[in-house]
Motif scaffolding. Structure first.
Motif, mmCIF file in Angstrom:
data_model
loop_
_atom_site.group_PDB
_atom_site.id
_atom_site.type_symbol
_atom_site.label_atom_id
_atom_site.label_comp_id
_atom_site.label_asym_id
_atom_site.label_seq_id
_atom_site.Cartn_x
_atom_site.Cartn_y
_atom_site.Cartn_z
ATOM 1 N N ASN A 153 -40.774 -15.665 2.644
ATOM 2 C CA ASN A 153 -40.137 -16.478 1.585
ATOM 3 C C ASN A 153 -38.688 -16.819 1.936
ATOM 4 O O ASN A 153 -37.784 -16.027 1.637
ATOM 5 C CB ASN A 153 -40.192 -15.741 0.250
ATOM 6 C CG ASN A 153 -41.593 -15.707 -0.330
ATOM 7 O OD1 ASN A 153 -42.536 -15.278 0.330
ATOM 8 N ND2 ASN A 153 -41.754 -16.177 -1.549
ATOM 9 N N HIS B 123 -39.928 -22.220 -7.191
ATOM 10 C CA HIS B 123 -39.669 -20.967 -6.495
ATOM 11 C C HIS B 123 -38.701 -20.083 -7.279
ATOM 12 O O HIS B 123 -37.890 -20.570 -8.066
ATOM 13 C CB HIS B 123 -39.108 -21.237 -5.098
ATOM 14 C CG HIS B 123 -40.133 -21.859 -4.191
ATOM 15 N ND1 HIS B 123 -41.370 -21.310 -3.994
ATOM 16 C CD2 HIS B 123 -40.102 -22.972 -3.443
ATOM 17 C CE1 HIS B 123 -42.072 -22.060 -3.170
ATOM 18 N NE2 HIS B 123 -41.319 -23.092 -2.821
ATOM 19 N N ARG C 282 -42.572 -9.713 -2.613
ATOM 20 C CA ARG C 282 -42.490 -10.703 -1.538
ATOM 21 C C ARG C 282 -41.460 -10.251 -0.506
ATOM 22 O O ARG C 282 -40.590 -9.427 -0.791
ATOM 23 C CB ARG C 282 -42.014 -12.062 -2.077
ATOM 24 C CG ARG C 282 -42.952 -12.725 -3.061
ATOM 25 C CD ARG C 282 -44.171 -13.294 -2.364
ATOM 26 N NE ARG C 282 -45.038 -14.009 -3.281
ATOM 27 C CZ ARG C 282 -45.943 -13.444 -4.077
ATOM 28 N NH1 ARG C 282 -46.101 -12.122 -4.075
ATOM 29 N NH2 ARG C 282 -46.700 -14.178 -4.856
#
Ligand code: UD1
Length: 340
Positions: free
Chosen positions: A179, A199, A231
């Motif tokens: 990410n 996001h 993440r």
């Protein structure tokens, strides 16, 4: 060495152009400015004191691309970022995504073969792993059926490369980003939002700024330490530098296989609540958030085993989560200043 960067005025593309120029490469950009603006070139020039060459070209138009390769004869490597990237939109408009993302790649590869350019770096994504069976996920993990046309264009893009490398004079490296977040410390380039951010980090910074009243945390009943999704967030400059390592590996021909793929993450998993608290700590600003239902299609937890990339590319990350979030916040403030 001259490197062609498609999508070079976009978010990851622009940071990569800066790092390439810092490393002494000549850069030529192709972008159709679908998702970016021409003034990014001015910002890159301000940061580097060097303006990359620029062509506004549709990669899906083979004639335009042929003309480009007629003019730019001495390209050594291609880094291909240009793609549509909204997961939700890809579900509504699958053909738009398949046509754009796959045809652009096929046209580029055909032009490279016709012009004897061997080296290709592809923007792939950890989305290819879906919900991984074990963590941290390494490159041997199975590819899971894609949840969206966007994700499928990344999987198919990798397969196109694997097959092309087998039979043609092309060597390729796919970089599977986790990410990417944050922005250049100069706050001259960063991720530009069009409407409501999808996001997490842009949503956090817009909430901190007061553009949004509340951040919704999607799901708090996952099987993770605090119930929210995990993440592997990575600074966009670290991602950019992975491309330089990949171009170097391709040009020095130190590759073990003609087609290779690497995880580009930090190896550390942060939950959504970790990110909110890290932002609050880094900036001193409280985030108004609420725990809400899960978002459809989200994976529970994914973070990278980066051993292969560290060993083979000789690449490691340099930036901490605090650096990432501080730079994202500085960028948000700079965006507001520029729009006034
Ligand atoms: C998303 C895409 C993925 C793509 C990747 C990189 C989806 C479902 N997945 O990944 O296919 O490869 O971007 O472009 O869109 N979150 C909130 N509130 C928000 C926004 C996000 O709680 O307002 C949570 C999400 O549920 C997730 C985490 O934050 O758990 C990160 O979300 P996001 O930044 O959208 O990235 P991914 O979902 O990992």
């Amino acid at each position: 060495m001259k490197v062609l960067v498609t999508g070079g005025t976009g978010y990851i593309g622009s940071h990569t152009v800066v790092e390439l120029q810092h490393a002494g490469y000549d850069v030529v950009i192709i972008d159709n400015l679908y998702n970016s603006t021409i003034d990014v070139l001015d910002r890159i020039e301000e940061i580097c004191n060097k303006r990359p060459a620029f062509y506004k070209i549709e990669l899906c138009n083979k004639t335009q691309l042929n003309d480009f390769f007629e003019q730019e004869k001495d390209i050594n490597a291609v880094i291909h970022f240009a793609a549509f990237l909204q997961v939700n939109e890809s579900v509504q408009e699958p053909l738009k995504y398949y046509e754009n993302n796959l045809l652009s790649q096929i046209n580029l590869l055909n032009c490279m073969i016709e012009n004897n350019i061997e080296n290709f770096v592809f923007s792939s994504s950890c989305t290819v792993y879906g919900n991984p069976d074990s963590l941290p996920v390494d490159e041997n993990a199975p590819i899971k059926k894609a949840e969206s046309p966007y994700g499928n264009t990344k999987q198919m893009g990798e397969e196109i490369l694997e097959h092309t490398c087998k039979s043609k004079n092309i060597s390729a490296i796919s970089l599977r980003y986790f990410n990417p977040i944050g922005a250049h410390p100069s706050a001259k380039i960063g991720e530009v939002q069009h409407g409501t951010p999808h996001h997490l980090v842009p949503y956090i910074t817009e909430t901190a700024f007061g553009k949004r009243t509340q951040l919704n945390v999607f799901g708090s009943d996952y099987n993770t330490p605090d119930g929210t999704c995990v993440r592997d967030y990575i600074h966009v400059i670290d991602v950019a530098n992975a491309h330089i390592a990949a171009v170097e590996r391709l040009s020095k021909q130190t590759k073990k296989n003609k087609y290779e793929f690497f995880n580009i993450g930090t190896g550390i998993g942060y939950s959504v609540l970790d990110m909110i608290h890290a932002f609050e700590k880094a900036t001193g600003i409280k985030i108004n958030y609420a725990l809400v239902d899960r978002r459809h299609g989200d994976v529970e937890a994914v973070y990278a085993n980066t051993t292969l990339a560290n060993n083979e590319l000789g690449w490691t990350t340099k930036y901490t989560i605090e650096d990432m979030l501080k730079s994202a916040w500085t960028w948000e403030q700079a965006l507001a200043k520029n729009s006034n």
